[in-house]
Write an enzyme that holds these catalytic residues in place. Sequence first.
Site, PDB file in Angstrom:
ATOM      1  N   ASP A  30       0.829  -1.213   0.000  1.00 46.80           N
ATOM      2  CA  ASP A  30       0.000   0.000   0.000  1.00 46.80           C
ATOM      3  C   ASP A  30       0.864   1.264   0.000  1.00 46.80           C
ATOM      4  O   ASP A  30       1.999   1.262   0.460  1.00 46.80           O
ATOM      5  CB  ASP A  30      -0.913  -0.022   1.241  1.00 46.80           C
ATOM      6  N   HIS A  47       2.681   3.736  -8.896  1.00 52.36           N
ATOM      7  CA  HIS A  47       2.456   2.329  -9.253  1.00 52.36           C
ATOM      8  C   HIS A  47       3.658   1.770 -10.019  1.00 52.36           C
ATOM      9  O   HIS A  47       4.057   0.630  -9.830  1.00 52.36           O
ATOM     10  CB  HIS A  47       1.172   2.183 -10.076  1.00 52.36           C
ATOM     11  N   LEU A 141      10.091 -20.909  -4.902  1.00 50.97           N
ATOM     12  CA  LEU A 141       9.138 -19.972  -4.297  1.00 50.97           C
ATOM     13  C   LEU A 141       7.779 -20.008  -5.003  1.00 50.97           C
ATOM     14  O   LEU A 141       7.718 -19.952  -6.229  1.00 50.97           O
ATOM     15  CB  LEU A 141       9.718 -18.549  -4.389  1.00 50.97           C
TER      16      LEU A 141
HETATM   17  C1  IPE Z   1      -5.455  -2.551  -0.374  1.00 51.76           C
HETATM   18  O1  IPE Z   1      -5.104  -1.230  -0.482  1.00 51.76           O
HETATM   19  C2  IPE Z   1      -5.450  -3.210  -1.727  1.00 51.76           C
HETATM   20  C3  IPE Z   1      -4.137  -3.418  -2.334  1.00 51.76           C
HETATM   21  C4  IPE Z   1      -2.998  -3.118  -1.801  1.00 51.76           C
HETATM   22  C5  IPE Z   1      -4.157  -4.039  -3.632  1.00 51.76           C
HETATM   23  P1  IPE Z   1      -6.205  -0.074  -0.670  1.00 51.76           P
HETATM   24  O2  IPE Z   1      -5.460   1.180  -0.800  1.00 51.76           O
HETATM   25  O3  IPE Z   1      -7.128  -0.437  -1.760  1.00 51.76           O
HETATM   26  O4  IPE Z   1      -7.000  -0.157   0.712  1.00 51.76           O
HETATM   27  P2  IPE Z   1      -7.828   0.966   1.492  1.00 51.76           P
HETATM   28  O5  IPE Z   1      -8.808   1.535   0.540  1.00 51.76           O
HETATM   29  O6  IPE Z   1      -6.855   1.976   1.975  1.00 51.76           O
HETATM   30  O7  IPE Z   1      -8.451   0.216   2.631  1.00 51.76           O
HETATM   31  C1  IPE Z   2      -1.419   0.386  -3.460  1.00 56.44           C
HETATM   32  O1  IPE Z   2      -1.203   1.739  -3.430  1.00 56.44           O
HETATM   33  C2  IPE Z   2      -1.639  -0.150  -4.853  1.00 56.44           C
HETATM   34  C3  IPE Z   2      -2.986  -0.647  -5.109  1.00 56.44           C
HETATM   35  C4  IPE Z   2      -4.016  -0.583  -4.305  1.00 56.44           C
HETATM   36  C5  IPE Z   2      -3.211  -1.270  -6.380  1.00 56.44           C
HETATM   37  P1  IPE Z   2      -2.420   2.761  -3.462  1.00 56.44           P
HETATM   38  O2  IPE Z   2      -2.783   3.040  -4.864  1.00 56.44           O
HETATM   39  O3  IPE Z   2      -3.540   2.275  -2.604  1.00 56.44           O
HETATM   40  O4  IPE Z   2      -1.761   4.045  -2.814  1.00 56.44           O
HETATM   41  P2  IPE Z   2      -2.382   4.980  -1.699  1.00 56.44           P
HETATM   42  O5  IPE Z   2      -2.778   4.106  -0.570  1.00 56.44           O
HETATM   43  O6  IPE Z   2      -3.555   5.671  -2.327  1.00 56.44           O
HETATM   44  O7  IPE Z   2      -1.281   5.915  -1.341  1.00 56.44           O
HETATM   45 MG    MG Z   3      -4.009   2.484  -0.646  1.00 56.01          MG
END
Ligand code: IPE
Ligand code: IPE
Ligand code: MG
Length: 258
Positions: A30, A47, A141
Amino acid sequence: MQNRENSMSENALRNIDLNKVPKHIAIIMDGNGRWAQMRGMPRTMGHRAGVEALKRIVKFCHKIGVKYLTVYAFSTENWKRPQSEIGILMSLLKEYVRKQLDELHTNNVRIEILGDLSPLSADVKEAIYYACERTKNNSGLVFNLALNYGGRAELVNAVKQIVDDVQKGKLICSEITENTLEKYLFTKNCPDPELLIRTSGEMRLSNFLLWQVAYSEIVVVPECWPDFNENSLVEAVRIFQNRERRFGGIKKVEQTND
Ligand code: IPE
Ligand code: IPE
Ligand code: MG
């Protein structure tokens, strides 16, 4: 730079017991968007940087003898994001799988998918199915990509299949146990993760592996996913190794003292 980073992680490795590395590590990757925004860049750059972090971590897990690595790449709720961001995430994923496949295969990595791929576009599905097929006999793995994955959807799916099997007479309702249910989950072939890591400081599961993390040790790290590196992983393993896992029981010493 690469050499310096390698030797830093070699040093960090002294802080952990390599014989007690978790067999299964799960990661909620995240903070990509925030990482980019903090740098005045569009979220998609986060990303892209996240993919680089993923490459490093997969290699490193292979190196330290992790047997299963599960990463949350796209949740069932991530469809709520703008179409443009979803599009970039999907094409990065396809690009990652295509470009990394040779190296993953050479390293004996087996790619598996957790989640329902049906809503994905044909080109993404094709790249993923090909990668899974090509690596299916590898014995190193196991790399689980949680993609269009949701813990609740996984459980609903399991219940539907169980009901179906009961109706067909393949299962007897009174004989259903926790082990039976596990056989209907996407993770049917892996043990539960001992360690769950979430980056970017958020303290929630966001619908990830709801059944499987019942007794996982959770380590939340402050750094956003693109900044998560080999040292961060070693530190999470060190924290894990200092935890006492009781599984509802009591300490061994307390048991012998009474
Ligand atoms: C969880 O992160 C999903 C992934 C890392 C793929 P999100 O960014 O979607 O989760 P919330 O919305 O903060 O709970
Ligand atoms: C995690 O990073 C990637 C996915 C959920 C695919 P985020 O896109 O949720 O990044 P934040 O949490 O908004 O910073
Ligand atoms: Mg996120």
